[in-house]
Design an enzyme around this catalytic site. Structure first.
Site, PDB file in Angstrom:
ATOM      1  N   LYS A  17      41.343 -29.410 -14.659  1.00 48.50           N
ATOM      2  CA  LYS A  17      41.855 -29.133 -16.104  1.00 48.50           C
ATOM      3  C   LYS A  17      43.261 -28.677 -15.930  1.00 48.50           C
ATOM      4  CE  LYS A  17      39.575 -25.416 -17.228  1.00 48.50           C
ATOM      5  NZ  LYS A  17      38.652 -25.355 -16.051  1.00 48.50           N
ATOM      6  N   ARG A 131      39.532 -24.963  -1.389  1.00 49.83           N
ATOM      7  CA  ARG A 131      40.855 -24.523  -2.121  1.00 49.83           C
ATOM      8  C   ARG A 131      41.798 -23.712  -1.369  1.00 49.83           C
ATOM      9  NH1 ARG A 131      41.658 -24.257  -8.556  1.00 49.83           N
ATOM     10  NH2 ARG A 131      40.562 -22.099  -8.138  1.00 49.83           N
ATOM     11  N   ARG A 164      41.618 -17.670  -1.845  1.00 48.29           N
ATOM     12  CA  ARG A 164      41.779 -16.445  -2.480  1.00 48.29           C
ATOM     13  C   ARG A 164      40.235 -15.990  -2.536  1.00 48.29           C
ATOM     14  NH1 ARG A 164      44.230 -19.006  -8.110  1.00 48.29           N
ATOM     15  NH2 ARG A 164      42.060 -19.722  -8.175  1.00 48.29           N
ATOM     16  N   ARG A 175      30.981 -16.906 -10.793  1.00 48.66           N
ATOM     17  CA  ARG A 175      32.180 -17.656 -11.809  1.00 48.66           C
ATOM     18  C   ARG A 175      31.509 -18.667 -12.744  1.00 48.66           C
ATOM     19  NH1 ARG A 175      37.182 -19.866  -8.783  1.00 48.66           N
ATOM     20  NH2 ARG A 175      37.829 -19.953 -10.968  1.00 48.66           N
TER      21      ARG A 175
END
Length: 221
Positions: A17, A131, A164, A175
């Site tokens: 997004k 990531r 992270r 999540r």
């Protein structure tokens, strides 16, 4: 171009997004609004809402919908939003969507559409787990999709690239569970209002962008 784009971007974490929002921002001149960004800024600036939100964050509690809605309301009143906006990460729940309806009603505005970017769970996990973020400048990379020239080193500033905590596999599952429980119902909410446009979020960035533009075709002037 869309005269004044007012768009909500929906999709699970890792759907892309933010990437598509930046491309649309550049193309249409609209403002990309991330609730994470405005929340961090409000806390850092110690605004009244920022202090309120900071209290919840420090205690480990979720920031209530009412505080998030008020932060977004303040942001949408700023002059640059007159050129249009792309909401990324908001609304996350039905109460937040209802709050957005009230905000827009007070501002005498309407949403153009809601883009729902759909990506299979296994691909989302692969994207998020790979990531990496730069500790120094915040640049994002990926160990497979966009690896740095030197492993572990940011191409932009030479800072350390790290994973992270919320991109670790043990956290990703949680999540996605939260997304399915709280945010996925928004698909039905906006479908009933005739605003939903569904986008296949798998493929190259340019391919996905073309699908987004196709979905917006009837809004282009």
């Amino acid at each position: 171009m869309i005269a004044t784009p007012r768009v909500v971007l929906l999709g699970p974490p890792g759907a892309g997004k933010g990437t598509q929002g930046k491309l649309l921002q550049e193309m249409f001149g609209a403002v990309q609004i991330s609730t994470g960004d405005i929340l961090r800024k409000a806390v850092a600036d110690q605004t009244p809402l920022g202090r309120q939100a900071g209290g919840f964050i420090q205690s480990g509690a979720l920031v209530p919908d009412s505080v998030i809605v008020n932060l977004v309301a303040e942001r949408l009143k700023e002059p640059d939003c007159g050129k249009g906006f792309l909401l990324d990460g908001f609304p996350r729940t039905i109460p937040q969507a209802e709050g957005l309806d009230e905000i827009l009603k007070r501002l005498a505005l309407n949403l153009n559409c809601v883009l729902s970017v759909q990506v299979p769970r296994d691909i989302v996990v692969e994207r998020l787990a790979g990531r990496r973020s730069c500790r120094q400048c915040g640049a994002l990379g990926h160990v497979v999709l966009s690896p740095p020239k030197v492993e572990g080193v940011c191409d932009a500033c030479g800072g350390e690239m790290y994973q992270r905590d919320d991109d670790k596999e043990q956290t990703i599952a949680h999540r996605l569970e939260v997304y399915e429980k709280q945010t996925a119902p928004l698909v039905g909410y906006y479908r009933e209002r005739g605003l939903l446009r569904t986008i296949d979020g798998v493929g190259a960035i340019d391919q996905i962008r073309n699908r987004v533009l196709e979905a917006l075709r009837d809004l282009v002037r």
